[in-house]
Design an enzyme around this catalytic site. Structure first.
Site, PDB file in Angstrom:
ATOM      1  N   LYS A  24       0.849  -1.200   0.000  1.00 57.24           N
ATOM      2  CA  LYS A  24       0.000   0.000   0.000  1.00 57.24           C
ATOM      3  C   LYS A  24       0.882   1.247   0.000  1.00 57.24           C
ATOM      4  O   LYS A  24       0.660   2.174  -0.786  1.00 57.24           O
ATOM      5  CB  LYS A  24      -0.885  -0.001   1.239  1.00 57.24           C
ATOM      6  CG  LYS A  24      -1.513   1.339   1.571  1.00 57.24           C
ATOM      7  CD  LYS A  24      -2.323   1.327   2.831  1.00 57.24           C
ATOM      8  CE  LYS A  24      -1.558   1.603   4.081  1.00 57.24           C
ATOM      9  NZ  LYS A  24      -1.263   3.021   4.355  1.00 57.24           N
ATOM     10  N   ASN A  25       1.910   1.247   0.843  1.00 57.91           N
ATOM     11  CA  ASN A  25       2.724   2.462   1.000  1.00 57.91           C
ATOM     12  C   ASN A  25       3.720   2.668  -0.130  1.00 57.91           C
ATOM     13  O   ASN A  25       4.439   3.663  -0.149  1.00 57.91           O
ATOM     14  CB  ASN A  25       3.416   2.465   2.363  1.00 57.91           C
ATOM     15  CG  ASN A  25       2.394   2.670   3.482  1.00 57.91           C
ATOM     16  OD1 ASN A  25       1.242   3.015   3.227  1.00 57.91           O
ATOM     17  ND2 ASN A  25       2.801   2.415   4.702  1.00 57.91           N
ATOM     18  N   CYS A 118      -4.838  11.898  13.288  1.00 55.82           N
ATOM     19  CA  CYS A 118      -5.603  10.656  13.130  1.00 55.82           C
ATOM     20  C   CYS A 118      -5.422   9.875  14.428  1.00 55.82           C
ATOM     21  O   CYS A 118      -4.823  10.342  15.384  1.00 55.82           O
ATOM     22  CB  CYS A 118      -5.096   9.864  11.924  1.00 55.82           C
ATOM     23  SG  CYS A 118      -3.475   9.198  12.181  1.00 55.82           S
ATOM     24  N   ARG A 123       0.286  14.028  13.363  1.00 53.16           N
ATOM     25  CA  ARG A 123       0.600  13.917  11.932  1.00 53.16           C
ATOM     26  C   ARG A 123       0.803  15.272  11.242  1.00 53.16           C
ATOM     27  O   ARG A 123       0.088  15.637  10.316  1.00 53.16           O
ATOM     28  CB  ARG A 123      -0.471  13.104  11.202  1.00 53.16           C
ATOM     29  CG  ARG A 123      -0.875  11.791  11.818  1.00 53.16           C
ATOM     30  CD  ARG A 123       0.249  10.782  11.909  1.00 53.16           C
ATOM     31  NE  ARG A 123       0.718  10.297  10.644  1.00 53.16           N
ATOM     32  CZ  ARG A 123       0.171   9.292   9.961  1.00 53.16           C
ATOM     33  NH1 ARG A 123      -0.915   8.733  10.430  1.00 53.16           N
ATOM     34  NH2 ARG A 123       0.695   8.876   8.825  1.00 53.16           N
ATOM     35  N   ASP A 307       4.877   0.483  12.027  1.00 54.38           N
ATOM     36  CA  ASP A 307       3.672  -0.181  11.496  1.00 54.38           C
ATOM     37  C   ASP A 307       3.582  -1.643  11.907  1.00 54.38           C
ATOM     38  O   ASP A 307       2.584  -2.295  11.619  1.00 54.38           O
ATOM     39  CB  ASP A 307       3.642  -0.094   9.961  1.00 54.38           C
ATOM     40  CG  ASP A 307       3.415   1.322   9.495  1.00 54.38           C
ATOM     41  OD1 ASP A 307       3.585   1.593   8.298  1.00 54.38           O
ATOM     42  OD2 ASP A 307       3.084   2.179  10.340  1.00 54.38           O
ATOM     43  N   ARG A 399      -8.370  -0.827   4.446  1.00 55.78           N
ATOM     44  CA  ARG A 399      -7.575   0.208   3.784  1.00 55.78           C
ATOM     45  C   ARG A 399      -6.234  -0.334   3.322  1.00 55.78           C
ATOM     46  O   ARG A 399      -5.664   0.137   2.346  1.00 55.78           O
ATOM     47  CB  ARG A 399      -7.346   1.385   4.747  1.00 55.78           C
ATOM     48  CG  ARG A 399      -8.588   2.151   5.080  1.00 55.78           C
ATOM     49  CD  ARG A 399      -8.265   3.359   5.903  1.00 55.78           C
ATOM     50  NE  ARG A 399      -7.164   4.110   5.298  1.00 55.78           N
ATOM     51  CZ  ARG A 399      -6.610   5.192   5.846  1.00 55.78           C
ATOM     52  NH1 ARG A 399      -7.037   5.632   7.010  1.00 55.78           N
ATOM     53  NH2 ARG A 399      -5.642   5.835   5.238  1.00 55.78           N
TER      54      ARG A 399
END
Ligand code: EPZ
Length: 429
Positions: A24-25, A118, A123, A307, A399
């Site tokens: 995803k990243n 978030c 952030r 993560d 997501r």
């Protein structure tokens, strides 16, 4: 809101093979990079996750035409129809900030909603903004939007106060079309940054120092189309590796990049798991009967990834002894601890540290996901929590994890997705 329910009469031992999806990243910056050229870009191994949908919706609003099928994405931005990234999309996905640099570079203007905080922290995006200002962009903040303008960005020397993944990505992309040379110092070293630079070079960018802390970019007038394969998701891989260690399983992971997993492999090995590199792109993870405690501190790559912090915390709840987990990247990334405590874990949060006392048996309960990786940790906990565990607000998980319940079901897990949260269980009791 949807939920996942895991039925665990007795703890699972994950056995079999799982194929890891594209990162995803890595795909999000790659999609943003398509703004830098009017030619077609082809991306393969694209993960079919919610954030990709969101990013493509945003690109569509900016003027992109795209076709995504079976993990292959063809995207073309012949011209920028709008320079505005609306709040509703930026709020849904912070990574929308990645269109800021490319828009200013290509169009000379960008209006991007401030992402705001978030569940894992405040952030800020000050380093993105100050970097673009150093490249000559005139930036104001108006009504919650970043308004950036520049006739033509000019190369400059920029040193990041701290390592920022998307900050590095934004500035590298902007510098590709700036006039003259840009030197970026204290760059993030994540594989996703490396892979973005490889894509940009394929598009005709002139970049030296890829994968190093100092990256030099010589601006060019325009970039061209390219073909690029999205790298494997090292965090999805790490999540399944922890799942195998947690369940004393025997799991083969295919389509991984072992060189991106070194700190995760080290930590799992110290905890007692056995990790074997089977080939250039596959690993085997065998869980041990006894899980050893250990202290973990998150750090920018190549350190232990933030993560993976939530997932590793679950493993440490089953270790014989006390582990201290220190989160150095984000200021509020322990929300999963309270949910794990509801399942029976013994965790004490003190500032940037979580003290995990194991081994604690977990029992199934209703829990709620707060962010993407917290959701993953609750799924892992559900694999070993006796009884049934229902993880609510599973949209967070969707997501960044492709077909996670299908992948787990193929490994023998009794798991189902509940629409609207009432118990429409199709599973026979
Ligand atoms: C990227 O976020 C990832 N997202 C995150 O993954 C990941 O957790 C994070 O990097 C750290 O590895 C994507 O790549 C899309 P940062 P990013 O800028 O770039 C501070 C997931 O679960 N900072 O590297 O937003 C910041 O507050 C997500 O997949 C500033 O102070 O993170 C943090 O403390 C979650 N000012 C630190 O730097 C800035 O302008 C690192 O943040 C930018 C960042």
């Amino acid at each position: 809101m949807e939920a996942l329910r895991i039925y665990t009469e007795k703890p699972y031992r994950l056995k079999g093979e799982v194929t890891i999806s594209g990162a995803k990243n890595a795909v999000l910056p790659a999609i943003a990079a398509c703004l830098l050229t009017k030619e077609k870009v082809h991306l393969s191994n694209v993960p079919m996750v919610k954030d990709v949908e969101t990013m493509l919706t945003l690109l569509g609003e900016l003027g992109a035409e795209y076709q995504l099928k079976k993990k292959s994405l063809e995207i073309e931005v012949k011209n920028i129809a709008s320079a505005q990234a609306p709040y509703k999309l930026v709020r849904a996905m912070r990574a929308s900030i990645l269109v800021l640099g490319p828009l200013v570079a290509r169009k000379g203007k960008a209006i991007v909603a401030l992402p705001g905080g978030c569940a894992i922290g405040t952030r800020p995006v000050d380093l993105h903004i100050s970097g673009l200002q150093k490249l000559g962009a005139n930036i104001t903040i108006e009504h919650g939007y970043i308004v950036a303008e520049a006739k033509k960005l000019k190369g400059a020397e920029i040193e990041f106060d701290k390592k920022t993944v998307t900050g590095t990505e934004n500035l590298v992309m902007a510098a590709c079309l700036a006039k003259g040379e840009t030197i970026l110092k204290n760059c993030a070293l994540e594989p996703e940054v490396f892979s973005l630079c490889e894509l940009l070079v394929k598009m005709g960018a002139r970049i030296d120092g890829i994968g190093e802390e100092t990256i030099r970019i010589k601006g060019v007038d325009e970039l061209c189309g390219a073909h690029h394969r999205i790298i494997p998701d090292r965090i999805e891989a790490g999540t399944f590796m922890v799942a195998s260690a947690l369940t004393h399983g025997d799991l083969i992971l295919k389509e991984v990049e072992p060189t991106h997993l070194e700190t995760i492999i080290d930590k799992l090995t110290i905890s007692g798991a056995r990790v074997e590199k089977l080939s250039r792109n596959s690993l085997r993870v065998i869980g041990s009967e006894e899980i050893k405690p250990q202290d973990v501190t998150t750090a920018p790559y190549p350190g232990f990834p933030t993560d993976m912090q939530a997932q590793f915390m679950v493993l440490m709840t089953q270790a014989n002894g006390t582990s201290i987990i220190t989160e150095t990247i984000f200021d509020r990334r322990f929300a999963h601890a309270n949910e794990l405590i509801r399942l029976g874990a013994s965790i004490e949060v003190q500032g940037d540290k979580a003290i995990v006392r194991g081994k604690t048996p977990l029992s199934g309960a209703e829990v709620v996901a707060t962010d993407l990786r917290a959701s993953a940790s609750l799924v892992l906990a559900g694999l070993i929590a006796t009884g049934q565990t229902t993880i609510n607000d599973i949209e967070h998980l969707d997501r960044g994890y492709e077909k996670i319940e299908e992948k787990l079901r193929a490994l023998g897990v009794r798991i189902e997705r509940l629409k609207n949260n009432n118990n429409q269980s199709g599973v026979k009791k």
